[in-house]
Design an enzyme around this catalytic site. Structure first.
Site, PDB file in Angstrom:
ATOM      1  N   SER A 128       2.288   6.868   1.478  1.00  0.00           N
ATOM      2  CA  SER A 128       3.246   5.772   1.597  1.00  0.00           C
ATOM      3  C   SER A 128       4.625   6.381   1.357  1.00  0.00           C
ATOM      4  O   SER A 128       4.729   7.493   0.831  1.00  0.00           O
ATOM      5  CB  SER A 128       2.934   4.733   0.519  1.00  0.00           C
ATOM      6  OG  SER A 128       4.026   3.881   0.300  1.00  0.00           O
ATOM      7  N   TYR A 159       0.411   2.351  -8.140  1.00  0.00           N
ATOM      8  CA  TYR A 159       0.433   2.649  -6.693  1.00  0.00           C
ATOM      9  C   TYR A 159       1.308   3.873  -6.418  1.00  0.00           C
ATOM     10  O   TYR A 159       0.911   4.798  -5.706  1.00  0.00           O
ATOM     11  CB  TYR A 159       0.977   1.420  -5.957  1.00  0.00           C
ATOM     12  CG  TYR A 159       0.873   1.471  -4.443  1.00  0.00           C
ATOM     13  CD1 TYR A 159      -0.312   1.141  -3.794  1.00  0.00           C
ATOM     14  CD2 TYR A 159       1.968   1.816  -3.652  1.00  0.00           C
ATOM     15  CE1 TYR A 159      -0.411   1.160  -2.410  1.00  0.00           C
ATOM     16  CE2 TYR A 159       1.879   1.831  -2.263  1.00  0.00           C
ATOM     17  CZ  TYR A 159       0.687   1.502  -1.649  1.00  0.00           C
ATOM     18  OH  TYR A 159       0.600   1.526  -0.277  1.00  0.00           O
TER      19      TYR A 159
HETATM   20  P1  NAD Z   1      -5.456  -3.934   4.131  1.00  0.00           P
HETATM   21  O1  NAD Z   1      -5.600  -4.738   2.890  1.00  0.00           O
HETATM   22  O2  NAD Z   1      -5.175  -4.601   5.415  1.00  0.00           O
HETATM   23  O3  NAD Z   1      -6.753  -3.014   4.331  1.00  0.00           O
HETATM   24  C1  NAD Z   1      -7.326  -2.286   3.291  1.00  0.00           C
HETATM   25  C2  NAD Z   1      -8.813  -2.129   3.556  1.00  0.00           C
HETATM   26  O4  NAD Z   1      -9.350  -1.305   2.513  1.00  0.00           O
HETATM   27  C3  NAD Z   1      -9.579  -3.450   3.528  1.00  0.00           C
HETATM   28  O5  NAD Z   1     -10.406  -3.555   4.682  1.00  0.00           O
HETATM   29  C4  NAD Z   1     -10.410  -3.370   2.264  1.00  0.00           C
HETATM   30  O6  NAD Z   1     -11.672  -4.036   2.340  1.00  0.00           O
HETATM   31  C5  NAD Z   1     -10.588  -1.861   2.115  1.00  0.00           C
HETATM   32  N1  NAD Z   1     -10.910  -1.467   0.753  1.00  0.00           N
HETATM   33  C6  NAD Z   1     -10.286  -1.852  -0.394  1.00  0.00           C
HETATM   34  N2  NAD Z   1     -10.910  -1.290  -1.449  1.00  0.00           N
HETATM   35  C7  NAD Z   1     -11.919  -0.536  -0.961  1.00  0.00           C
HETATM   36  C8  NAD Z   1     -12.903   0.287  -1.547  1.00  0.00           C
HETATM   37  N3  NAD Z   1     -12.992   0.418  -2.875  1.00  0.00           N
HETATM   38  N4  NAD Z   1     -13.780   0.943  -0.740  1.00  0.00           N
HETATM   39  C9  NAD Z   1     -13.711   0.793   0.597  1.00  0.00           C
HETATM   40  N5  NAD Z   1     -12.811   0.022   1.214  1.00  0.00           N
HETATM   41  C10 NAD Z   1     -11.933  -0.639   0.437  1.00  0.00           C
HETATM   42  O7  NAD Z   1      -4.324  -2.861   3.774  1.00  0.00           O
HETATM   43  P2  NAD Z   1      -3.458  -1.852   4.678  1.00  0.00           P
HETATM   44  O8  NAD Z   1      -2.060  -2.273   4.556  1.00  0.00           O
HETATM   45  O9  NAD Z   1      -4.062  -1.653   5.996  1.00  0.00           O
HETATM   46  O10 NAD Z   1      -3.609  -0.541   3.783  1.00  0.00           O
HETATM   47  C11 NAD Z   1      -4.336   0.601   4.192  1.00  0.00           C
HETATM   48  C12 NAD Z   1      -3.763   1.815   3.485  1.00  0.00           C
HETATM   49  O11 NAD Z   1      -2.395   1.981   3.885  1.00  0.00           O
HETATM   50  C13 NAD Z   1      -3.739   1.706   1.956  1.00  0.00           C
HETATM   51  O12 NAD Z   1      -4.059   2.949   1.390  1.00  0.00           O
HETATM   52  C14 NAD Z   1      -2.288   1.355   1.660  1.00  0.00           C
HETATM   53  O13 NAD Z   1      -1.911   1.771   0.382  1.00  0.00           O
HETATM   54  C15 NAD Z   1      -1.608   2.150   2.742  1.00  0.00           C
HETATM   55  N6  NAD Z   1      -0.250   1.715   3.040  1.00  0.00           N
HETATM   56  C16 NAD Z   1       0.003   0.430   3.433  1.00  0.00           C
HETATM   57  C17 NAD Z   1       1.314   0.065   3.702  1.00  0.00           C
HETATM   58  C18 NAD Z   1       1.655  -1.323   4.126  1.00  0.00           C
HETATM   59  O14 NAD Z   1       2.852  -1.655   4.101  1.00  0.00           O
HETATM   60  N7  NAD Z   1       0.720  -2.144   4.530  1.00  0.00           N
HETATM   61  C19 NAD Z   1       2.351   0.995   3.579  1.00  0.00           C
HETATM   62  C20 NAD Z   1       2.051   2.287   3.187  1.00  0.00           C
HETATM   63  C21 NAD Z   1       0.748   2.622   2.928  1.00  0.00           C
END
Ligand code: NAD
Length: 260
Positions: A142, A155
């Site tokens: 991130s 985080y």
């Molecule tokens: P999201 O909530 O849409 O998806 C996350 C997925 O991870 C979900 O399907 C959930 O069921 C799964 N998950 C959660 N805990 C789990 C576990 N213990 N084992 C297996 N699966 C698990 O979120 P997203 O925004 O798509 O995030 C995905 C990644 O991207 C994360 O690592 C997040 O930190 C990172 N990220 C997101 C953003 C943002 O702005 N959305 C920005 C930077 C980084």
């Protein structure tokens, strides 16, 4: 196709960023394993990919469960014959000032992001070493892998930690042709972000619009959210890169919010 016949394990691919990566990888010819805690969402994603002509399987996996992680990779080997790419993407967010944060929530977030990255890396890397055909390990970092923000202590800590892990994997993996890199997106409108907008508004005592405009997008060059497609294209670029010139790096994809 840039990823023809490559096998990719993508954690957290039932939703958001991971889901889009799975679709784009399948479009590029990759066989994808949708590994997610949420089995219904994982199955729906796999079904849609197969319906669109791709190759996909869904596996229930909690990334902090060593046995489930190993069982998932065994199923991938049995079904597709190997693993070439790991996208360690599963993650959660917890919004809280440090003074109010429970130890339990601190440990929960670190475990999902860091223990999960370790367990999936170790399992896939063992197979990549055994198979001798190299591999690419991509961590979903991130902007918070480089920058701090209030209310996000675990985080920010975890996302910084992934850069350390990627550097070690890059060094240990080099002799086997295994590369490791981190993608660092800015804010992306996924359920993870949608949930935190009201939480941040409450914690900061501002409106939800102010969270979006003043907290999330103020420092971008164009006031835009990063899109799931932006992140998926970056993942394809990293996975398909043809040499070890690109390893141990983090790539920030944030509309200029953070510049290295
Ligand atoms: P999201 O909530 O849409 O998806 C996350 C997925 O991870 C979900 O399907 C959930 O069921 C799964 N998950 C959660 N805990 C789990 C576990 N213990 N084992 C297996 N699966 C698990 O979120 P997203 O925004 O798509 O995030 C995905 C990644 O991207 C994360 O690592 C997040 O930190 C990172 N990220 C997101 C953003 C943002 O702005 N959305 C920005 C930077 C980084």
């Amino acid at each position: 196709m840039k990823l023809q016949n490559k096998v990719a394990v993508i954690t957290g691919a039932g939703s958001g960023i991971g889901r889009e990566i799975a679709f784009e990888f399948a479009r590029e010819g990759s066989k994808v394993c949708i590994a997610d805690l949420a089995m219904e969402a994982a199955s729906a994603t796999a079904k849609e990919i197969v319906g669109a002509g791709g190759t996909a399987m869904a596996v229930e996996m909690n990334v902090i469960d060593e046995i489930q992680v190993e069982a998932c990779v065994t199923r991938v080997l049995e079904t597709y014959g190997g693993v070439d790419v790991l996208i360690s993407n599963a993650g959660i967010q917890i919004i809280s000032p440090i003074v109010d944060l429970s130890f339990e929530n601190w440990k929960k977030l670190l475990a999902i992001h860091l223990d999960g990255a370790f367990l999936t890396t170790r399992t896939c890397m063992r197979e990549m070493v055994k198979a001798g055909r190299g591999g690419s390990i991509i961590y979903m970092g991130s902007v918070h892998s480089h920058e701090g923000s209030p209310l996000k202590a675990p985080y920010v800590t975890a996302k910084h930690g992934l850069i350390g892990l990627a550097k070690v994997v890059a060094k240990e993996g080099a002799q086997y042709g295994i590369r490791a890199n981190v993608i660092c997106p800015g804010f992306v409108r996924t359920p993870l972000v949608d949930r935190q907008i009201p939480e941040q508004a409450k914690a900061l005592g501002i409106s939800e619009a102010e969270v979006v405009n003043n907290v999330m997008l103020k420092r971008t060059v164009d006031g835009e959210f990063t899109s799931i497609q932006d992140v998926a294209q970056t993942a394809i670029f990293l996975a398909a890169f043809p040499s070890s010139a690109l390893t141990g790096q983090s790539l920030v994809v944030s509309h200029g919010w953070f510049m290295q």
